[in-house]
Design a protein around this motif. Structure first.
Motif, mmCIF file in Angstrom:
data_model
loop_
_atom_site.group_PDB
_atom_site.id
_atom_site.type_symbol
_atom_site.label_atom_id
_atom_site.label_comp_id
_atom_site.label_asym_id
_atom_site.label_seq_id
_atom_site.Cartn_x
_atom_site.Cartn_y
_atom_site.Cartn_z
ATOM 1 N N GLN A 273 0.996 -1.259 -0.313
ATOM 2 C CA GLN A 273 0.055 -0.370 0.351
ATOM 3 C C GLN A 273 0.528 1.212 0.298
ATOM 4 O O GLN A 273 1.486 1.217 0.861
ATOM 5 C CB GLN A 273 -1.069 -0.159 1.277
ATOM 6 C CG GLN A 273 -2.011 -1.402 1.424
ATOM 7 C CD GLN A 273 -2.133 -2.260 1.589
ATOM 8 O OE1 GLN A 273 -0.472 -2.605 1.748
ATOM 9 N NE2 GLN A 273 -2.989 -3.518 1.850
ATOM 10 N N GLY A 274 0.661 1.849 -1.007
ATOM 11 C CA GLY A 274 1.246 3.578 -1.277
ATOM 12 C C GLY A 274 2.693 3.059 -1.523
ATOM 13 O O GLY A 274 3.372 4.009 -2.323
ATOM 14 N N GLN A 275 2.936 1.900 -2.446
ATOM 15 C CA GLN A 275 4.753 1.699 -2.843
ATOM 16 C C GLN A 275 4.628 2.451 -4.379
ATOM 17 O O GLN A 275 3.194 1.865 -4.767
ATOM 18 C CB GLN A 275 5.201 0.377 -2.888
ATOM 19 C CG GLN A 275 5.919 0.230 -1.649
ATOM 20 C CD GLN A 275 6.556 -1.392 -1.811
ATOM 21 O OE1 GLN A 275 7.488 -1.510 -3.044
ATOM 22 N NE2 GLN A 275 6.883 -2.447 -1.157
ATOM 23 N N ASP A 276 5.366 2.590 -4.746
ATOM 24 C CA ASP A 276 5.054 2.956 -6.369
ATOM 25 C C ASP A 276 6.126 1.564 -6.706
ATOM 26 O O ASP A 276 6.495 0.488 -6.181
ATOM 27 C CB ASP A 276 6.140 4.164 -6.489
ATOM 28 C CG ASP A 276 7.367 3.798 -6.318
ATOM 29 O OD1 ASP A 276 7.912 2.679 -6.254
ATOM 30 O OD2 ASP A 276 8.086 4.905 -5.859
ATOM 31 N N TYR A 277 6.177 1.736 -8.311
ATOM 32 C CA TYR A 277 6.456 0.585 -9.806
ATOM 33 C C TYR A 277 8.294 0.208 -9.669
ATOM 34 O O TYR A 277 8.848 -0.153 -10.910
ATOM 35 C CB TYR A 277 5.656 0.790 -10.473
ATOM 36 C CG TYR A 277 3.873 0.325 -10.086
ATOM 37 C CD1 TYR A 277 3.691 -0.644 -9.896
ATOM 38 C CD2 TYR A 277 3.439 1.324 -10.702
ATOM 39 C CE1 TYR A 277 2.847 -1.070 -8.992
ATOM 40 C CE2 TYR A 277 2.365 1.690 -10.213
ATOM 41 C CZ TYR A 277 1.698 0.035 -9.642
ATOM 42 O OH TYR A 277 0.088 -0.021 -9.251
ATOM 43 N N ALA A 278 9.086 1.367 -8.795
ATOM 44 C CA ALA A 278 10.102 1.335 -8.798
ATOM 45 C C ALA A 278 11.231 -0.216 -9.472
ATOM 46 O O ALA A 278 11.934 -0.313 -9.846
ATOM 47 C CB ALA A 278 11.032 1.638 -7.867
ATOM 48 N N VAL A 279 10.806 -0.861 -8.368
ATOM 49 C CA VAL A 279 11.151 -2.717 -8.417
ATOM 50 C C VAL A 279 11.025 -3.239 -9.770
ATOM 51 O O VAL A 279 11.785 -3.769 -10.778
ATOM 52 C CB VAL A 279 10.744 -3.775 -7.158
ATOM 53 C CG1 VAL A 279 11.480 -5.145 -7.247
ATOM 54 C CG2 VAL A 279 11.494 -2.851 -5.779
#
Length: 366
Positions: A80-86
């Motif tokens: 929740q709240g993470q972006d898609y950097a990985v």
């Protein structure tokens, strides 16, 4: 040639389960990834390679290339709240990607990476977990068996865990929507209901007594109504002890009344409190699913239950990623593109990844 699989968050609750399972699979070379010193200790224990660093930093993409990673399994929540950097780093490095996210907005939004994933020839699969991967596999296995005679219109399903507490990040994730609006499909339209409201007692075959569950947010709501033509979809969940579900409900009420603005600090306290009550549980977890519809112009229902014993329930969300890695190690290549992980793993593949020693499957239709 072996498949190089990197597990991000490898020493976490789910990450360690996946790492220990994949370390024993022929055709897979494991690489463990994490920020803490525990990563080196786990790698030494399992006899695998490791990378210690921040997956959100610029060195992560370089590490993927250096280790020639073919598949990344992202377990480091909460999502929740993470972006898609990985996922973006995986695309840049030409590595396939899957995550164990159960955060609806995160999973549904993964399609924004579709064009870039296709151009690099990699698959980016989000929600590779019990929901929606297992739930979709159960539904599709039944619909295939039923043929064209069954028309589904409603789905009621959920998860009740054992009293053994998951990792803190998981607790933070499931409490992030306490008292907040979450969608459920009702009468053909999405309606907002309060998270951790809607308390309900459910019975599971092989489990004494009943379990208390409540409304939680899942990615399935963004996929299932359209995919299966369902007018009603209701998902609920709860910890093994009713006291835990009720505590989450009280937190939700406090948030809705304005007494508490954010559940972050409360999550760590509830996590510590929950660990004190683990001994009162019976070690049993369950996933249940009931599909309603019409068969040959008559009302019909199908119910499927998965009961796990000996506190092995946390292995079930991990087995979609395990099944995918095992499948790829034998030569399978997922179709390039970014999408929700439904239809990628069939029910038999999922159950084989779990193993039969601690689970019982019950199903009936009428």
């Amino acid at each position: 040639m072996s498949l190089n699989v990197m597990v991000v968050g490898a020493y976490g609750n789910f990450g360690s389960i996946i790492s220990r399972r994949l370390a024993r699979v022929d055709g897979i070379e494991l690489v463990l990834a994490g920020r803490g010193a525990q990563i080196a200790q786990l790698a030494q224990e399992l006899g695998t390679r490791f990378w210690q660093g921040d997956v959100l930093g610029t060195d992560f993409a370089k590490a993927l290339s250096a280790f020639q990673v073919g598949l990344v399994i992202h377990t480091a929540g909460p999502f929740q709240g993470q972006d898609y950097a990985v996922a973006r780093a995986c695309i840049a490095a030409g590595a396939h990607y899957c995550d164990l996210s159960d955060a609806r907005e995160f999973v549904a939004g993964i399609t924004q990476l579709d064009e870039s994933a296709r151009s690099r020839g990699v698959a980016v699969l989000s929600g590779c977990s019990s929901v929606p991967t297992l739930s979709a596999a159960v539904i599709e296995a039944f619909l295939a068996k039923a043929g064209g005679g069954f028309c589904a219109h409603s789905l009621r399903y959920g998860i009740t865990s054992s009293a053994k507490m998951p990792g803190l990040s998981t607790v933070q994730g499931v409490l992030s929507y306490a008292g907040r609006p979450v969608p459920q499909q009702r009468n053909g339209r999405l309606e907002q209901v309060p998270g951790w409201y809607g308390l309900e007692w459910v019975s599971i075959t092989g489990m004494r007594g009943r379990r208390l569950v409540a409304n939680v947010d899942v990615p399935d709501m963004a996929v299932f109504p359209e995919r299966y033509g369902l007018r009603d979809v209701c998902f609920k969940a709860g910890p093994g002890l009713a006291l835990g579900t009720f505590a989450n409900h009280l937190l939700a009420r406090a948030i809705r009344s304005g007494l508490i603005s954010r559940p972050d600090g409360i999550a760590s306290r509830l996590h510590r409190l929950g660990r004190r009550f683990e001994a009162f549980g019976n070690g049993k977890s369950a996933f249940y699913l009931e599909l309603g519809g019409v068969k040959d112009e008559h009302p019909s229902r199908y119910r499927w239950e998965l009961l796990a014993t000996h506190d092995k329930g946390p292995q079930i969300p991990c087995c979609a990623a395990i099944a995918l890695a095992r499948k790829m190690a034998t030569g399978f290549q997922p179709t390039p593109g970014a999408r929700v992980c439904v239809g990628e793993i069939d029910l038999q593949e999922y159950l084989e990844a779990i193993g039969p020693s601690f689970i019982t499957v019950t199903e009936w239709s009428r």
